[in-house]
Design a protein around this motif. Structure first.
Motif, PDB file in Angstrom:
ATOM      1  N   ILE A  62      -9.261   9.170  -2.262  1.00  0.00           N
ATOM      2  CA  ILE A  62     -10.318   8.780  -2.101  1.00  0.00           C
ATOM      3  C   ILE A  62      -9.631   7.131  -2.850  1.00  0.00           C
ATOM      4  CG2 ILE A  62     -12.636   8.525  -3.767  1.00  0.00           C
ATOM      5  CD1 ILE A  62     -12.490  11.500  -3.156  1.00  0.00           C
ATOM      6  N   VAL A  63      -9.007   7.855  -4.238  1.00  0.00           N
ATOM      7  CA  VAL A  63      -8.879   6.979  -5.005  1.00  0.00           C
ATOM      8  C   VAL A  63      -8.262   5.637  -4.367  1.00  0.00           C
ATOM      9  CG1 VAL A  63      -7.137   6.407  -7.910  1.00  0.00           C
ATOM     10  CG2 VAL A  63      -8.699   8.587  -7.444  1.00  0.00           C
ATOM     11  N   THR A  64      -6.820   6.183  -4.025  1.00  0.00           N
ATOM     12  CA  THR A  64      -5.795   5.201  -2.813  1.00  0.00           C
ATOM     13  C   THR A  64      -6.706   4.072  -1.976  1.00  0.00           C
ATOM     14  OG1 THR A  64      -4.658   7.038  -1.358  1.00  0.00           O
ATOM     15  CG2 THR A  64      -3.322   6.548  -3.306  1.00  0.00           C
ATOM     16  N   ALA A  65      -7.515   4.960  -1.516  1.00  0.00           N
ATOM     17  CA  ALA A  65      -8.510   3.885   0.183  1.00  0.00           C
ATOM     18  C   ALA A  65      -9.564   3.231  -0.687  1.00  0.00           C
ATOM     19  CB  ALA A  65      -8.647   4.679   0.545  1.00  0.00           C
ATOM     20  N   LEU A  66     -10.049   3.446  -1.770  1.00  0.00           N
ATOM     21  CA  LEU A  66     -10.888   2.757  -2.650  1.00  0.00           C
ATOM     22  C   LEU A  66      -9.989   1.326  -3.545  1.00  0.00           C
ATOM     23  CD1 LEU A  66     -13.638   2.297  -3.663  1.00  0.00           C
ATOM     24  CD2 LEU A  66     -13.177   3.445  -6.168  1.00  0.00           C
ATOM     25  N   GLY A  67      -8.415   1.681  -4.214  1.00  0.00           N
ATOM     26  CA  GLY A  67      -7.913   0.866  -4.587  1.00  0.00           C
ATOM     27  C   GLY A  67      -7.355  -0.368  -3.442  1.00  0.00           C
ATOM     28  N   ALA A  68      -6.752   0.588  -2.642  1.00  0.00           N
ATOM     29  CA  ALA A  68      -6.646  -0.854  -0.687  1.00  0.00           C
ATOM     30  C   ALA A  68      -7.698  -1.684  -0.750  1.00  0.00           C
ATOM     31  CB  ALA A  68      -6.173  -0.033  -0.295  1.00  0.00           C
ATOM     32  N   PHE A  69      -9.150  -0.775  -0.709  1.00  0.00           N
ATOM     33  CA  PHE A  69     -10.290  -1.557  -0.141  1.00  0.00           C
ATOM     34  C   PHE A  69     -10.539  -2.758  -1.018  1.00  0.00           C
ATOM     35  CE2 PHE A  69     -14.591  -2.553  -0.006  1.00  0.00           C
ATOM     36  CZ  PHE A  69     -14.860  -2.254   1.096  1.00  0.00           C
TER      37      PHE A  69
ATOM     38  N   VAL B 156       1.159  -1.295  -0.265  1.00  0.00           N
ATOM     39  CA  VAL B 156       0.255  -0.099  -0.214  1.00  0.00           C
ATOM     40  C   VAL B 156       0.951   1.740   0.128  1.00  0.00           C
ATOM     41  CG1 VAL B 156      -1.872   1.597   1.212  1.00  0.00           C
ATOM     42  CG2 VAL B 156      -2.339  -1.274   1.300  1.00  0.00           C
ATOM     43  N   VAL B 157       2.077   1.008   1.248  1.00  0.00           N
ATOM     44  CA  VAL B 157       2.606   2.501   0.932  1.00  0.00           C
ATOM     45  C   VAL B 157       3.670   2.525  -0.703  1.00  0.00           C
ATOM     46  CG1 VAL B 157       4.914   3.623   2.248  1.00  0.00           C
ATOM     47  CG2 VAL B 157       2.977   2.461   2.952  1.00  0.00           C
ATOM     48  N   ILE B 158       3.981   1.731  -1.215  1.00  0.00           N
ATOM     49  CA  ILE B 158       4.421   1.752  -2.677  1.00  0.00           C
ATOM     50  C   ILE B 158       3.273   2.055  -3.700  1.00  0.00           C
ATOM     51  CG2 ILE B 158       5.343   0.022  -4.821  1.00  0.00           C
ATOM     52  CD1 ILE B 158       6.992  -1.828  -2.446  1.00  0.00           C
ATOM     53  N   ALA B 159       2.427   1.662  -3.407  1.00  0.00           N
ATOM     54  CA  ALA B 159       1.159   2.170  -4.295  1.00  0.00           C
ATOM     55  C   ALA B 159       0.917   3.702  -4.368  1.00  0.00           C
ATOM     56  CB  ALA B 159       0.194   1.744  -4.085  1.00  0.00           C
ATOM     57  N   CYS B 160       1.216   4.336  -3.404  1.00  0.00           N
ATOM     58  CA  CYS B 160       0.948   5.474  -2.113  1.00  0.00           C
ATOM     59  C   CYS B 160       2.104   6.765  -3.121  1.00  0.00           C
ATOM     60  CB  CYS B 160       0.555   5.830  -0.623  1.00  0.00           C
ATOM     61  SG  CYS B 160      -1.146   5.359  -0.528  1.00  0.00           S
ATOM     62  N   LEU B 161       3.471   5.771  -3.419  1.00  0.00           N
ATOM     63  CA  LEU B 161       3.987   6.903  -3.289  1.00  0.00           C
ATOM     64  C   LEU B 161       4.135   7.183  -4.789  1.00  0.00           C
ATOM     65  CD1 LEU B 161       6.841   5.329  -1.507  1.00  0.00           C
ATOM     66  CD2 LEU B 161       6.225   7.013  -0.549  1.00  0.00           C
ATOM     67  N   VAL B 162       3.844   6.111  -5.750  1.00  0.00           N
ATOM     68  CA  VAL B 162       3.083   6.062  -6.931  1.00  0.00           C
ATOM     69  C   VAL B 162       2.379   7.313  -7.855  1.00  0.00           C
ATOM     70  CG1 VAL B 162       2.990   4.596  -8.855  1.00  0.00           C
ATOM     71  CG2 VAL B 162       4.352   3.287  -7.551  1.00  0.00           C
ATOM     72  N   ALA B 163       1.131   6.649  -7.108  1.00  0.00           N
ATOM     73  CA  ALA B 163       0.467   8.407  -7.242  1.00  0.00           C
ATOM     74  C   ALA B 163       0.858   9.578  -6.319  1.00  0.00           C
ATOM     75  CB  ALA B 163      -1.013   6.937  -5.958  1.00  0.00           C
ATOM     76  N   GLY B 164       1.969   9.017  -5.706  1.00  0.00           N
ATOM     77  CA  GLY B 164       2.284  10.848  -5.402  1.00  0.00           C
ATOM     78  C   GLY B 164       3.066  11.337  -6.382  1.00  0.00           C
TER      79      GLY B 164
ATOM     80  N   LEU C 256     -11.804   4.877   3.700  1.00  0.00           N
ATOM     81  CA  LEU C 256     -10.952   3.654   4.207  1.00  0.00           C
ATOM     82  C   LEU C 256     -12.587   2.976   5.571  1.00  0.00           C
ATOM     83  CD1 LEU C 256     -10.020   0.621   3.711  1.00  0.00           C
ATOM     84  CD2 LEU C 256      -8.541   1.268   5.581  1.00  0.00           C
ATOM     85  N   LEU C 257     -12.733   4.000   6.092  1.00  0.00           N
ATOM     86  CA  LEU C 257     -13.338   2.986   7.017  1.00  0.00           C
ATOM     87  C   LEU C 257     -14.933   3.577   6.652  1.00  0.00           C
ATOM     88  CD1 LEU C 257     -13.505   3.115  10.756  1.00  0.00           C
ATOM     89  CD2 LEU C 257     -13.792   5.817  10.892  1.00  0.00           C
ATOM     90  N   MET C 258     -15.754   4.383   5.602  1.00  0.00           N
ATOM     91  CA  MET C 258     -16.435   4.397   5.416  1.00  0.00           C
ATOM     92  C   MET C 258     -17.213   2.953   4.696  1.00  0.00           C
ATOM     93  SD  MET C 258     -17.400   8.094   4.915  1.00  0.00           S
ATOM     94  CE  MET C 258     -18.702   8.128   3.568  1.00  0.00           C
ATOM     95  N   LEU C 259     -16.004   2.716   3.858  1.00  0.00           N
ATOM     96  CA  LEU C 259     -16.563   1.661   2.775  1.00  0.00           C
ATOM     97  C   LEU C 259     -16.041   0.647   3.825  1.00  0.00           C
ATOM     98  CD1 LEU C 259     -13.379   2.390  -0.085  1.00  0.00           C
ATOM     99  CD2 LEU C 259     -16.227   2.283  -0.335  1.00  0.00           C
ATOM    100  N   SER C 260     -15.113   0.554   5.133  1.00  0.00           N
ATOM    101  CA  SER C 260     -15.666  -0.925   5.413  1.00  0.00           C
ATOM    102  C   SER C 260     -16.814  -0.949   6.287  1.00  0.00           C
ATOM    103  CB  SER C 260     -13.984  -0.604   6.579  1.00  0.00           C
ATOM    104  OG  SER C 260     -12.719  -1.456   5.853  1.00  0.00           O
ATOM    105  N   ALA C 261     -17.326  -0.624   6.961  1.00  0.00           N
ATOM    106  CA  ALA C 261     -18.522  -0.386   7.713  1.00  0.00           C
ATOM    107  C   ALA C 261     -19.803  -0.454   6.305  1.00  0.00           C
ATOM    108  CB  ALA C 261     -18.756   1.074   8.411  1.00  0.00           C
ATOM    109  N   ALA C 262     -19.475  -0.014   5.186  1.00  0.00           N
ATOM    110  CA  ALA C 262     -20.573  -0.359   4.901  1.00  0.00           C
ATOM    111  C   ALA C 262     -20.028  -1.500   3.724  1.00  0.00           C
ATOM    112  CB  ALA C 262     -21.313   0.912   3.491  1.00  0.00           C
ATOM    113  N   PHE C 263     -19.360  -1.941   3.126  1.00  0.00           N
ATOM    114  CA  PHE C 263     -19.120  -3.269   2.227  1.00  0.00           C
ATOM    115  C   PHE C 263     -18.605  -4.490   2.637  1.00  0.00           C
ATOM    116  CE2 PHE C 263     -20.443   0.699  -0.471  1.00  0.00           C
ATOM    117  CZ  PHE C 263     -21.127   0.435  -0.749  1.00  0.00           C
TER     118      PHE C 263
END
Length: 249
Positions: A113-120, A56-64, A196-203
């Protein structure tokens, strides 16, 4: 004096004949401790979590890198003009500095939003875990810092004297982009955590609480435990009737 119908005391031989190693229905299974963990070493249990968090950290660095490019390309530039030996603002009342900060915040919101959705979505099958949250927090913060630094490098030069000499007297050039409010660096990780918290709680993945290590599934008796009077083959739970022979049959 002995009470009538009292059974005699068991002989020593009878007491020794009772097996001492009778199965205990409330004992934990082999290799399971009271906390429910097996004999797997701690390092082997943590290694998958570390891999997920590092991914997840590496994916965020690429998104950076993408965030840095967008910020350097879209951020409003501050125009400057050379007036003799002075460098002046071409638009003294302009709000380009504030616009650059606002744009960084908006891009950070989108990146969170994009990184949290992708990680979820990637880790939903395994049920997420603390490693995903930590990876988004650390990766989002590092990605924001990297986007800020790389964006400044990709933008106009910060050497004002050199640029003034290059354009000459009366020439115009753009100042370097920068963040006036460093709190904008926290937008990405905070947004990622909330999403991430919202997605985990809902889905999020739903799992039933496992029974205690000494218990058994609902409706079943523990292995080796004698069946109670309600578990017999001739009873009906809740009916109040009992089949079989008895007085009056």
């Amino acid at each position: 004096m002995t009470v009538p119908n009292t059974p005699p005391d068991p002989a020593p031989a009878d007491v020794q004949a009772v097996p001492d190693a009778a199965s205990d229905p409330f004992a934990p299974p082999q290799g399971v401790t009271a906390l429910g963990h097996g004999t797997t070493p701690l390092g082997q249990r943590l290694l998958p979590e570390v891999r997920v968090g590092a991914g997840v950290v590496i994916a965020c660095l690429v998104a950076g890198l993408v965030v840095a490019g967008l910020w350097a390309w879209l951020a409003p530039k501050v125009p400057l003009v050379v007036d003799g030996d002075r460098i002046l603002y071409a638009d003294p009342e302009g709000e380009q500095r504030a616009g650059a900060d606002a744009l960084f915040v908006l891009i950070g919101l989108g990146a969170g939003i994009v990184t949290a959705l992708g990680a979820f979505l990637v880790t939903r099958r395994r049920g997420g875990g603390i490693s995903v949250a930590l990876g988004l927090t650390i990766g989002g913060l590092l990605g924001s810092i990297g986007a800020w630094r790389i964006g400044r490098w990709l933008g106009p030069s910060s050497d004002l004297i050199g640029e003034a000499r290059r354009v000459g007297d009366g020439g115009h050039f753009d100042a370097s982009i920068d963040l006036g409010a460093l709190g904008a660096l926290l937008v990405w990780p905070m947004t990622a955590m909330v999403v991430l918290l919202m997605l985990s709680a809902a889905f999020g993945k739903r799992e039933e609480d496992p029974p205690p290590y000494w218990g058994a599934p609902a409706g079943a008796s523990p292995a080796g435990a004698p069946a109670g009077p309600w578990d017999g083959p001739g009873t009906e739970t809740g009916s109040g009737t009992e089949t079989g022979s008895g007085p009056g049959h």
